[in-house]
Scaffold this motif. Structure first.
Motif, PDB file in Angstrom:
ATOM      1  N   THR A   3       0.836  -1.205   0.000  1.00 52.72           N
ATOM      2  CA  THR A   3       0.000   0.000   0.000  1.00 52.72           C
ATOM      3  C   THR A   3       0.868   1.250   0.000  1.00 52.72           C
ATOM      4  O   THR A   3       0.618   2.202  -0.760  1.00 52.72           O
ATOM      5  N   ASP A   4       1.899   1.271   0.829  1.00 56.67           N
ATOM      6  CA  ASP A   4       2.819   2.414   0.859  1.00 56.67           C
ATOM      7  C   ASP A   4       3.509   2.592  -0.489  1.00 56.67           C
ATOM      8  O   ASP A   4       3.658   3.727  -0.980  1.00 56.67           O
ATOM      9  N   ALA A   5       3.910   1.470  -1.098  1.00 57.51           N
ATOM     10  CA  ALA A   5       4.584   1.551  -2.395  1.00 57.51           C
ATOM     11  C   ALA A   5       3.625   2.040  -3.469  1.00 57.51           C
ATOM     12  O   ALA A   5       4.018   2.832  -4.349  1.00 57.51           O
ATOM     13  N   ALA A   6       2.364   1.587  -3.421  1.00 55.20           N
ATOM     14  CA  ALA A   6       1.369   2.040  -4.405  1.00 55.20           C
ATOM     15  C   ALA A   6       1.073   3.516  -4.227  1.00 55.20           C
ATOM     16  O   ALA A   6       0.900   4.253  -5.222  1.00 55.20           O
ATOM     17  N   ARG A   7       1.021   3.979  -2.988  1.00 51.97           N
ATOM     18  CA  ARG A   7       0.783   5.403  -2.730  1.00 51.97           C
ATOM     19  C   ARG A   7       1.940   6.236  -3.301  1.00 51.97           C
ATOM     20  O   ARG A   7       1.724   7.290  -3.923  1.00 51.97           O
ATOM     21  N   ALA A   8       3.162   5.766  -3.115  1.00 53.86           N
ATOM     22  CA  ALA A   8       4.330   6.487  -3.621  1.00 53.86           C
ATOM     23  C   ALA A   8       4.391   6.465  -5.143  1.00 53.86           C
ATOM     24  O   ALA A   8       4.787   7.461  -5.775  1.00 53.86           O
ATOM     25  N   ALA A   9       3.988   5.357  -5.750  1.00 53.89           N
ATOM     26  CA  ALA A   9       4.056   5.230  -7.211  1.00 53.89           C
ATOM     27  C   ALA A   9       2.956   6.007  -7.913  1.00 53.89           C
ATOM     28  O   ALA A   9       3.121   6.433  -9.066  1.00 53.89           O
ATOM     29  N   GLY A  10       1.831   6.190  -7.232  1.00 60.53           N
ATOM     30  CA  GLY A  10       0.699   6.852  -7.869  1.00 60.53           C
ATOM     31  C   GLY A  10      -0.121   5.868  -8.679  1.00 60.53           C
ATOM     32  O   GLY A  10       0.283   4.721  -8.898  1.00 60.53           O
ATOM     33  N   PRO A  11      -1.291   6.281  -9.147  1.00 57.09           N
ATOM     34  CA  PRO A  11      -2.182   5.378  -9.892  1.00 57.09           C
ATOM     35  C   PRO A  11      -1.595   4.968 -11.237  1.00 57.09           C
ATOM     36  O   PRO A  11      -0.733   5.665 -11.800  1.00 57.09           O
ATOM     37  N   ALA A  12      -2.055   3.835 -11.738  1.00 61.50           N
ATOM     38  CA  ALA A  12      -1.637   3.372 -13.070  1.00 61.50           C
ATOM     39  C   ALA A  12      -2.041   4.406 -14.111  1.00 61.50           C
ATOM     40  O   ALA A  12      -3.140   4.956 -14.065  1.00 61.50           O
ATOM     41  N   GLN A  13      -1.143   4.644 -15.047  1.00 65.11           N
ATOM     42  CA  GLN A  13      -1.385   5.646 -16.089  1.00 65.11           C
ATOM     43  C   GLN A  13      -1.913   4.984 -17.349  1.00 65.11           C
ATOM     44  O   GLN A  13      -1.246   4.124 -17.933  1.00 65.11           O
ATOM     45  N   ILE A  14      -3.111   5.380 -17.733  1.00 67.69           N
ATOM     46  CA  ILE A  14      -3.703   4.867 -18.965  1.00 67.69           C
ATOM     47  C   ILE A  14      -3.299   5.772 -20.124  1.00 67.69           C
ATOM     48  O   ILE A  14      -3.451   6.995 -20.032  1.00 67.69           O
ATOM     49  N   PRO A  15      -2.728   5.206 -21.199  1.00 67.66           N
ATOM     50  CA  PRO A  15      -2.402   6.051 -22.360  1.00 67.66           C
ATOM     51  C   PRO A  15      -3.617   6.862 -22.791  1.00 67.66           C
ATOM     52  O   PRO A  15      -4.717   6.315 -22.943  1.00 67.66           O
ATOM     53  N   PRO A  16      -3.446   8.178 -22.963  1.00 70.34           N
ATOM     54  CA  PRO A  16      -4.591   9.051 -23.302  1.00 70.34           C
ATOM     55  C   PRO A  16      -5.351   8.554 -24.536  1.00 70.34           C
ATOM     56  O   PRO A  16      -4.753   8.241 -25.563  1.00 70.34           O
ATOM     57  N   GLY A  17      -6.654   8.457 -24.392  1.00 69.20           N
ATOM     58  CA  GLY A  17      -7.513   8.088 -25.509  1.00 69.20           C
ATOM     59  C   GLY A  17      -7.576   6.613 -25.807  1.00 69.20           C
ATOM     60  O   GLY A  17      -8.356   6.190 -26.672  1.00 69.20           O
ATOM     61  N   LEU A  18      -6.777   5.782 -25.101  1.00 65.26           N
ATOM     62  CA  LEU A  18      -6.738   4.358 -25.442  1.00 65.26           C
ATOM     63  C   LEU A  18      -8.074   3.654 -25.194  1.00 65.26           C
ATOM     64  O   LEU A  18      -8.551   2.921 -26.072  1.00 65.26           O
ATOM     65  N   PRO A  19      -8.719   3.829 -24.038  1.00 65.88           N
ATOM     66  CA  PRO A  19     -10.012   3.157 -23.852  1.00 65.88           C
ATOM     67  C   PRO A  19     -11.043   3.553 -24.914  1.00 65.88           C
ATOM     68  O   PRO A  19     -11.794   2.703 -25.405  1.00 65.88           O
ATOM     69  N   GLU A  20     -11.049   4.844 -25.267  1.00 65.35           N
ATOM     70  CA  GLU A  20     -11.982   5.314 -26.294  1.00 65.35           C
ATOM     71  C   GLU A  20     -11.669   4.683 -27.643  1.00 65.35           C
ATOM     72  O   GLU A  20     -12.579   4.289 -28.388  1.00 65.35           O
ATOM     73  N   LEU A  21     -10.362   4.544 -27.932  1.00 63.64           N
ATOM     74  CA  LEU A  21      -9.966   3.919 -29.192  1.00 63.64           C
ATOM     75  C   LEU A  21     -10.380   2.459 -29.225  1.00 63.64           C
ATOM     76  O   LEU A  21     -10.964   1.977 -30.215  1.00 63.64           O
ATOM     77  N   ILE A  22     -10.098   1.732 -28.134  1.00 60.41           N
ATOM     78  CA  ILE A  22     -10.435   0.313 -28.082  1.00 60.41           C
ATOM     79  C   ILE A  22     -11.937   0.111 -28.234  1.00 60.41           C
ATOM     80  O   ILE A  22     -12.400  -0.814 -28.912  1.00 60.41           O
ATOM     81  N   ALA A  23     -12.713   0.997 -27.607  1.00 62.84           N
ATOM     82  CA  ALA A  23     -14.175   0.865 -27.659  1.00 62.84           C
ATOM     83  C   ALA A  23     -14.712   0.988 -29.074  1.00 62.84           C
ATOM     84  O   ALA A  23     -15.804   0.496 -29.369  1.00 62.84           O
ATOM     85  N   THR A  24     -13.944   1.633 -29.970  1.00 66.28           N
ATOM     86  CA  THR A  24     -14.404   1.807 -31.346  1.00 66.28           C
ATOM     87  C   THR A  24     -13.931   0.698 -32.277  1.00 66.28           C
ATOM     88  O   THR A  24     -14.380   0.612 -33.416  1.00 66.28           O
ATOM     89  N   LEU A  25     -13.022  -0.152 -31.796  1.00 65.92           N
ATOM     90  CA  LEU A  25     -12.438  -1.178 -32.660  1.00 65.92           C
ATOM     91  C   LEU A  25     -13.357  -2.379 -32.809  1.00 65.92           C
ATOM     92  O   LEU A  25     -14.071  -2.751 -31.868  1.00 65.92           O
ATOM     93  N   ASP A  26     -13.299  -3.009 -33.958  1.00 66.86           N
ATOM     94  CA  ASP A  26     -13.930  -4.304 -34.166  1.00 66.86           C
ATOM     95  C   ASP A  26     -12.858  -5.346 -33.841  1.00 66.86           C
ATOM     96  O   ASP A  26     -12.056  -5.726 -34.699  1.00 66.86           O
ATOM     97  N   LEU A  27     -12.831  -5.781 -32.578  1.00 71.15           N
ATOM     98  CA  LEU A  27     -11.752  -6.652 -32.135  1.00 71.15           C
ATOM     99  C   LEU A  27     -11.745  -7.982 -32.873  1.00 71.15           C
ATOM    100  O   LEU A  27     -10.691  -8.592 -33.060  1.00 71.15           O
ATOM    101  N   ASP A  28     -12.915  -8.441 -33.305  1.00 66.94           N
ATOM    102  CA  ASP A  28     -12.971  -9.703 -34.039  1.00 66.94           C
ATOM    103  C   ASP A  28     -12.294  -9.599 -35.404  1.00 66.94           C
ATOM    104  O   ASP A  28     -11.879 -10.605 -35.975  1.00 66.94           O
ATOM    105  N   ALA A  29     -12.207  -8.359 -35.904  1.00 70.02           N
ATOM    106  CA  ALA A  29     -11.613  -8.168 -37.230  1.00 70.02           C
ATOM    107  C   ALA A  29     -10.088  -8.080 -37.181  1.00 70.02           C
ATOM    108  O   ALA A  29      -9.427  -8.147 -38.221  1.00 70.02           O
ATOM    109  N   LEU A  30      -9.507  -7.901 -35.984  1.00 66.01           N
ATOM    110  CA  LEU A  30      -8.055  -7.796 -35.862  1.00 66.01           C
ATOM    111  C   LEU A  30      -7.423  -9.178 -35.944  1.00 66.01           C
ATOM    112  O   LEU A  30      -7.906 -10.134 -35.328  1.00 66.01           O
ATOM    113  N   ASP A  31      -6.304  -9.277 -36.688  1.00 71.03           N
ATOM    114  CA  ASP A  31      -5.571 -10.536 -36.644  1.00 71.03           C
ATOM    115  C   ASP A  31      -4.723 -10.569 -35.371  1.00 71.03           C
ATOM    116  O   ASP A  31      -4.591  -9.563 -34.657  1.00 71.03           O
TER     117      ASP A  31
END
Length: 473
Positions: free
Chosen positions: A394-422
């Protein structure tokens, strides 16, 4: 690869040892999910020997191998006696998912309606969704209270309609380890003429021993009016080798609805009590051996130490700044959430670096992301060490800060047709969040879990299916 010439046994065992080097340890209590450890080597040895003795017995035909009938009667009878109806008919299955699938099949076939539905709490195990997927049943998921994490009997009753073939309650639900109000739910279901299944896969072989040790465990089993079936995994708190669960019914007529028979071919007679046909009696032997090796006194002692360890763990976690226990654990499952300054996904990674596996759970239906811990028999001797690791992480997580999500990545993934990706494109997409699917090294999962947590459930499911496909490619 398949060898041209057979290899010596010693060579094979050496390779297995090498392949298992990166596995999580199955003994010692540092893995708080997936494995159940009594801490008693002699119990493991008894299960191993009994498993091996029954390994080559095929449970396809009970008339060919009467030994497996005798063992199954003993094992099912022991569970029935513990769960409120010694005469209850049952089936020995490969695990909770198969027990649940057969319970859903029996309910569907007993009440043949068009477009059948099952009513479940959102905290019900995904095995009910899997059963529904396989059996052509619709799931009606009911929200739970976000303080107690229990489902309301009123909400369950409101979801019942003329197409409902089964109502489900959990004892306990896995995510937060709390017991749904079984008595009220079963009564409401019975009043509407609907069967009620209790998912006690986790708690069935645990809660009676916790009650004996002094825990306040409400009625949850076949003694409760309106409960028509119950599932109980022996490879969890029965401590049997994997592949051991029991499904009980209140009457044999409903059990027969779970069976499958076919005479529409010119071959041997087909009658199956489970989804599988040919299957080894090894797991049955292992379960029988474990029950016999521990006995009532062994399970009573495990119940006492497990209850003490759970209480100490929950109390200790509640005292760590930045953490809070979710609900009031009624079994030996403890879930805790973080806070704005403590990211539980980072905490889990920090614990993994220190040699401990703490299971992350994604947020869903208003329930925050959290860490889940399954307390087993071996945990009692390691509670202080676990609390130290959680505090340090817990102390180490507090010092490290929250996980950083690449900007826009969730929005990008939500628009993808994952079944179409090889697979190659999906592998590159995974690399963008720090997961090298071509590597055998353990990745840091905080960012991955944070990305998944930001996505809707259907998209999470698509990603997980693609991930599984890639790692087996």
């Amino acid at each position: 690869m398949f060898p041209e010439i057979g290899r010596p046994v010693a060579d094979l065992l050496a390779e297995l040892t090498r392949l298992k080097a990166a596995d999580l340890p199955v003994r010692g209590g540092k893995v708080t999910a997936y494995v159940y450890d009594t801490g008693r080597a002699e119990v493991h040895d008894a299960a191993f020997a009994a498993y091996a003795e029954m390994l080559e017995v095929n449970m396809l035909d009970p008339t060919a191998f009467p030994s497996m009938v005798a063992l199954e009667k003993q094992v099912v009878g022991a569970v029935a006696e513990l769960l409120g109806n010694p005469a209850a008919p049952g089936i020995f299955t490969s695990g909770g998912t198969e027990s649940i699938m057969l319970a859903v099949k029996a309910a569907r076939d007993a009440r043949a309606v068009e477009r059948p539905r099952i009513v479940v709490p959102v905290t019900a195990h995904p095995a009910f969704h899997k059963a529904a997927h396989y059996l052509g049943v619709e799931v009606v998921a009911v929200p739970v209270d976000l303080e107690t994490f229990k489902v309301s009997p009123d909400a369950i009753e409101a979801a019942i309609d003329e197409r409902t073939v089964l109502v489900v309650a959990s004892a306990p639900s896995y995510p937060q380890g709390v017991i749904d109000p079984i008595g009220e739910i079963a009564a409401r279901a019975a009043a509407r003429g609907v069967p009620c299944h209790v998912d006690a896969c986790v708690g069935g072989w645990l809660l009676p021993w916790l009650r004996e040790a002094g825990a306040d465990v409400p009625p949850f089993d076949l003694s409760v009016p309106g409960v028509t079936s119950i599932s109980c995994d022996l490879h969890k708190f029965g401590y049997a080798p994997k592949g051991a669960s029991v499904l009980l019914f209140t009457d044999a007529a409903m059990r027969r609805k779970a069976y499958f028979a076919s005479a529409a071919w010119p071959g041997y007679t087909i009658i199956n009590s489970t989804v599988q046909s040919s299957r080894s009696a090894g797991p049955l032997g292992g379960a029988w051996g474990t029950l016999q090796a521990l006995g009532r006194d062994g399970y009573a002692e495990l119940g006492r130490t497990t209850l003490e360890a759970t209480r100490r763990l929950a109390d200790g976690i509640a005292k760590i700044p930045g953490l809070r226990v979710l609900g009031e654990p009624e079994a030996s499952l403890v879930a805790f959430a973080g806070s704005p300054e403590v990211d539980v996904f980072v905490l889990a990674d920090e614990a993994r670096k220190r040699g401990w596996f703490l299971q992350p759970q994604l947020s869903y239906a208003g329930i925050p992301a959290n860490i889940h811990i399954t307390v087993t028999g071996v945990t009692h001797t390691g509670v202080n060490a676990m609390l130290d690791i959680i505090a340090e992480s817990t102390d180490a997580a507090r010092a490290a800060g929250p996980a950083q999500i690449p900007p826009g990545l969730p929005e990008l993934i939500a628009t993808l047709d994952l079944d179409a990706l090889d697979d190659a494109t999906f592998t590159d997409l995974a690399a963008s969040v720090g997961i090298n699917l071509r590597s055998t090294d353990q990745p840091e999962m905080a960012t991955v879990n944070a990305v998944l947590d930001a996505l809707p459930a259907p998209t999470r499911e698509s990603i997980l299916i693609r991930f599984l496909s890639v790692i087996y490619s």
